[in-house]
Design a protein around this motif. Structure first.
Motif, PDB file in Angstrom:
ATOM      1  N   ILE A 136      -0.331   2.820  -7.030  1.00 40.07           N
ATOM      2  CA  ILE A 136       0.941   3.578  -7.025  1.00 40.07           C
ATOM      3  C   ILE A 136       2.115   2.598  -7.083  1.00 40.07           C
ATOM      4  N   ASP A 137       1.986   1.468  -6.373  1.00 42.85           N
ATOM      5  CA  ASP A 137       3.027   0.429  -6.445  1.00 42.85           C
ATOM      6  C   ASP A 137       3.164  -0.108  -7.871  1.00 42.85           C
ATOM      7  N   PHE A 138       2.026  -0.309  -8.535  1.00 41.72           N
ATOM      8  CA  PHE A 138       2.086  -0.814  -9.914  1.00 41.72           C
ATOM      9  C   PHE A 138       2.741   0.219 -10.825  1.00 41.72           C
ATOM     10  N   VAL A 150      -7.612   3.830  -5.127  1.00 38.81           N
ATOM     11  CA  VAL A 150      -7.226   2.737  -6.027  1.00 38.81           C
ATOM     12  C   VAL A 150      -6.129   1.817  -5.493  1.00 38.81           C
ATOM     13  N   GLY A 151      -6.138   1.564  -4.169  1.00 38.41           N
ATOM     14  CA  GLY A 151      -5.303   0.500  -3.596  1.00 38.41           C
ATOM     15  C   GLY A 151      -3.837   0.571  -3.987  1.00 38.41           C
ATOM     16  N   ALA A 152      -3.349  -0.523  -4.533  1.00 35.43           N
ATOM     17  CA  ALA A 152      -1.908  -0.647  -4.768  1.00 35.43           C
ATOM     18  C   ALA A 152      -1.462  -0.054  -6.118  1.00 35.43           C
ATOM     19  N   LYS A 184       2.012 -14.089   2.737  1.00 34.90           N
ATOM     20  CA  LYS A 184       1.823 -13.951   4.195  1.00 34.90           C
ATOM     21  C   LYS A 184       0.650 -13.033   4.515  1.00 34.90           C
ATOM     22  N   ARG A 185       0.631 -11.870   3.829  1.00 32.04           N
ATOM     23  CA  ARG A 185      -0.371 -10.863   4.132  1.00 32.04           C
ATOM     24  C   ARG A 185      -1.725 -11.208   3.497  1.00 32.04           C
ATOM     25  N   LEU A 186      -1.670 -11.728   2.260  1.00 32.35           N
ATOM     26  CA  LEU A 186      -2.918 -11.827   1.513  1.00 32.35           C
ATOM     27  C   LEU A 186      -3.661 -13.141   1.709  1.00 32.35           C
ATOM     28  N   LYS A 213      -4.591 -14.851   4.336  1.00 31.28           N
ATOM     29  CA  LYS A 213      -5.658 -14.793   5.338  1.00 31.28           C
ATOM     30  C   LYS A 213      -6.857 -13.980   4.813  1.00 31.28           C
ATOM     31  N   ARG A 214      -6.521 -12.839   4.177  1.00 30.13           N
ATOM     32  CA  ARG A 214      -7.573 -11.981   3.638  1.00 30.13           C
ATOM     33  C   ARG A 214      -8.425 -12.747   2.622  1.00 30.13           C
ATOM     34  N   TYR A 215      -7.737 -13.435   1.685  1.00 30.10           N
ATOM     35  CA  TYR A 215      -8.470 -14.105   0.611  1.00 30.10           C
ATOM     36  C   TYR A 215      -9.213 -15.333   1.125  1.00 30.10           C
ATOM     37  N   VAL A 258      -5.393   8.130  -4.476  1.00 32.67           N
ATOM     38  CA  VAL A 258      -5.291   7.746  -3.067  1.00 32.67           C
ATOM     39  C   VAL A 258      -5.027   6.239  -2.999  1.00 32.67           C
ATOM     40  N   GLY A 259      -3.796   5.893  -2.633  1.00 32.52           N
ATOM     41  CA  GLY A 259      -3.408   4.476  -2.586  1.00 32.52           C
ATOM     42  C   GLY A 259      -3.019   4.084  -1.180  1.00 32.52           C
ATOM     43  N   LEU A 260      -4.029   3.936  -0.323  1.00 33.70           N
ATOM     44  CA  LEU A 260      -3.764   3.638   1.096  1.00 33.70           C
ATOM     45  C   LEU A 260      -4.337   2.291   1.501  1.00 33.70           C
ATOM     46  N   GLY A 261      -4.875   1.534   0.537  1.00 37.65           N
ATOM     47  CA  GLY A 261      -5.529   0.260   0.860  1.00 37.65           C
ATOM     48  C   GLY A 261      -6.923   0.503   1.413  1.00 37.65           C
ATOM     49  N   ALA A 262      -7.758  -0.515   1.292  1.00 37.11           N
ATOM     50  CA  ALA A 262      -9.142  -0.409   1.786  1.00 37.11           C
ATOM     51  C   ALA A 262      -9.221  -0.943   3.218  1.00 37.11           C
ATOM     52  N   PRO A 263     -10.011  -0.360   4.104  1.00 39.49           N
ATOM     53  CA  PRO A 263     -10.944   0.732   3.851  1.00 39.49           C
ATOM     54  C   PRO A 263     -10.351   2.118   4.150  1.00 39.49           C
ATOM     55  N   LYS A 264      -9.036   2.166   4.469  1.00 42.00           N
ATOM     56  CA  LYS A 264      -8.452   3.438   4.912  1.00 42.00           C
ATOM     57  C   LYS A 264      -8.626   4.532   3.861  1.00 42.00           C
ATOM     58  N   GLN A 265      -8.357   4.178   2.584  1.00 39.30           N
ATOM     59  CA  GLN A 265      -8.383   5.213   1.536  1.00 39.30           C
ATOM     60  C   GLN A 265      -9.790   5.793   1.364  1.00 39.30           C
ATOM     61  N   GLY A 280       0.171   8.010  -0.942  1.00 41.32           N
ATOM     62  CA  GLY A 280       0.193   6.616  -0.492  1.00 41.32           C
ATOM     63  C   GLY A 280       1.431   5.875  -0.950  1.00 41.32           C
ATOM     64  N   ALA A 281       1.476   4.609  -0.601  1.00 43.38           N
ATOM     65  CA  ALA A 281       2.590   3.671  -0.869  1.00 43.38           C
ATOM     66  C   ALA A 281       3.775   3.985   0.063  1.00 43.38           C
ATOM     67  N   ALA A 282       4.703   3.049   0.117  1.00 46.04           N
ATOM     68  CA  ALA A 282       5.829   3.203   1.046  1.00 46.04           C
ATOM     69  C   ALA A 282       6.766   4.320   0.581  1.00 46.04           C
ATOM     70  N   HIS A 338      -2.714 -14.653  -8.517  1.00 47.93           N
ATOM     71  CA  HIS A 338      -1.407 -14.049  -8.771  1.00 47.93           C
ATOM     72  C   HIS A 338      -1.024 -13.124  -7.616  1.00 47.93           C
ATOM     73  N   ARG A 339      -2.009 -12.346  -7.136  1.00 46.71           N
ATOM     74  CA  ARG A 339      -1.700 -11.408  -6.034  1.00 46.71           C
ATOM     75  C   ARG A 339      -1.314 -12.151  -4.758  1.00 46.71           C
ATOM     76  N   ILE A 340      -1.971 -13.271  -4.471  1.00 43.35           N
ATOM     77  CA  ILE A 340      -1.600 -14.045  -3.276  1.00 43.35           C
ATOM     78  C   ILE A 340      -0.144 -14.476  -3.400  1.00 43.35           C
TER      79      ILE A 340
HETATM   80  N1  UDP Z   1      -0.620   1.971   2.363  1.00 40.56           N
HETATM   81  C1  UDP Z   1      -0.199   3.233   2.768  1.00 40.56           C
HETATM   82  N2  UDP Z   1      -0.454   3.631   4.028  1.00 40.56           N
HETATM   83  C2  UDP Z   1      -1.125   2.850   4.899  1.00 40.56           C
HETATM   84  C3  UDP Z   1      -1.570   1.576   4.477  1.00 40.56           C
HETATM   85  C4  UDP Z   1      -1.302   1.160   3.193  1.00 40.56           C
HETATM   86  O1  UDP Z   1       0.389   3.978   1.985  1.00 40.56           O
HETATM   87  O2  UDP Z   1      -1.330   3.287   6.037  1.00 40.56           O
HETATM   88  C5  UDP Z   1      -0.388   1.563   0.962  1.00 40.56           C
HETATM   89  C6  UDP Z   1       0.487   0.366   0.710  1.00 40.56           C
HETATM   90  O3  UDP Z   1       1.838   0.754   0.735  1.00 40.56           O
HETATM   91  C7  UDP Z   1       0.046  -0.047  -0.690  1.00 40.56           C
HETATM   92  C8  UDP Z   1      -1.402   0.438  -0.742  1.00 40.56           C
HETATM   93  O4  UDP Z   1      -1.612   1.145   0.448  1.00 40.56           O
HETATM   94  O5  UDP Z   1       0.741   0.728  -1.626  1.00 40.56           O
HETATM   95  C9  UDP Z   1      -2.494  -0.562  -0.922  1.00 40.56           C
HETATM   96  O6  UDP Z   1      -2.222  -1.804  -0.399  1.00 40.56           O
HETATM   97  P1  UDP Z   1      -3.144  -3.067  -0.648  1.00 40.56           P
HETATM   98  O7  UDP Z   1      -2.318  -4.122  -1.271  1.00 40.56           O
HETATM   99  O8  UDP Z   1      -3.820  -3.394   0.652  1.00 40.56           O
HETATM  100  O9  UDP Z   1      -4.208  -2.553  -1.714  1.00 40.56           O
HETATM  101  P2  UDP Z   1      -5.544  -3.174  -2.174  1.00 40.56           P
HETATM  102  O10 UDP Z   1      -5.471  -4.674  -2.054  1.00 40.56           O
HETATM  103  O11 UDP Z   1      -6.590  -2.579  -1.283  1.00 40.56           O
HETATM  104  O12 UDP Z   1      -5.647  -2.723  -3.593  1.00 40.56           O
END
Ligand code: UDP
Length: 263
Positions: free
Chosen positions: A199-201, A195-197, A229-231, A233-235, A169-176, A113-115, A222-224
């Protein structure tokens, strides 16, 4: 094994402390189970997604451990009389697991996961910080990979060649959660942590909130600020729906699967 779980938001959440969660993960590494055991970490956003996504609820039901990621989830649980001992956020769990590795129990891990490039930076940081953790592979899947069979096969082959103890697995929810659940039988790893983000951390790409901000339950604010822009709407949606979920659970404690809410 007996697991103390609380039924909340249509799923069951493990009433465990961080150290118990870490111990359970090491037990799975030590005594392999039939299938890869995956861990999910619900925050407020997950509780909202769970309401509308049956597949996510199924993934939760087949997971090995469900850990309360967010402060509001722990507060709501206490309010509802189904206490959880503490927050066990995924992005704290991963460093805690790494720190528990020693020279008698080293661990291998694979980062999914992550960019592009970020998982590699995270891998370098992990190996320089934790001498008993070995990163045996990383992969940043392209956008839309989850709908591409060949790409999913490629990812499985990469993971299974590395055979890590722990797949992050860091793909964001619910994908991961959905991806890990779909391929649970085919992932050759003892444990997978969704575990979401994180890998970025670990890469230093995103910063966690300062400890004191986490302690007063304001990490979400803090996350917003880091990605408004992205967060936002979600929050905003979560802030509207979550109190209704809690209210509805309070009013109908036995019917937490079937709640009717205003949008
Ligand atoms: N991500 C990814 N592939 C995707 C979608 C998201 O690798 O198709 C990664 C994104 O780069 C980020 C992580 O998923 O590193 C989680 O992002 P988000 O901030 O949504 O995490 P959460 O809030 O769910 O912890």
């Amino acid at each position: 094994m007996m697991q103390n779980r609380q039924k909340l938001f249509g799923v069951e959440i493990d009433a465990v402390r961080m150290n118990e969660a870490v111990d359970r993960i090491f037990r799975w590494i030590d005594q392999p189970q039939d299938q890869c055991q995956f861990v999910v970490t619900p925050n407020v956003d997950h509780t909202v997604l769970l309401r509308e996504n049956e597949q996510l609820r199924n993934a939760y039901r087949d997971s090995g451990m469900v850990l309360a990621d967010g402060h509001p989830v722990v507060l709501a649980a206490r309010f509802l009389g189904k206490p959880l001992p503490e927050r066990v956020p995924g992005s704290d769990l991963v460093p805690r697991v790494f720190s528990a590795a020693d020279d008698r129990t080293p661990i291998t891990t694979f980062l999914l996961g992550a960019a592009n490039g970020i998982a590699d930076t995270a891998a370098e940081n992990i190996e320089s910080k934790w001498e008993n953790v070995y990163v045996t592979g990383t992969y940043s899947p392209p956008i839309g990979f989850e709908n591409d069979t060949a790409e999913c096969e490629k990812i499985l082959a990469l993971i299974n060649r590395a055979q890590p103890d722990i797949l992050i697995v860091g793909l964001g929810a619910p994908k991961q959660e959905l991806w890990t659940h779909k391929f649970q039988d085919r992932i050759n790893s003892r444990v997978a942590l969704c575990v979401g983000a994180t890998i970025d951390f670990l890469a230093g790409e995103k910063k966690r909130a300062p400890r004191w901000v986490q302690a007063i339950g304001m990490e979400w604010l803090h996350r917003i600020g880091t990605d408004p822009k992205r967060l936002f709407k979600r929050y905003a949606k979560d802030a509207w729906i979550f109190p209704q979920l809690v209210w509805s659970e309070w009013a109908n404690p036995e019917e937490s699967d079937a709640v009717t809410l205003t949008r």
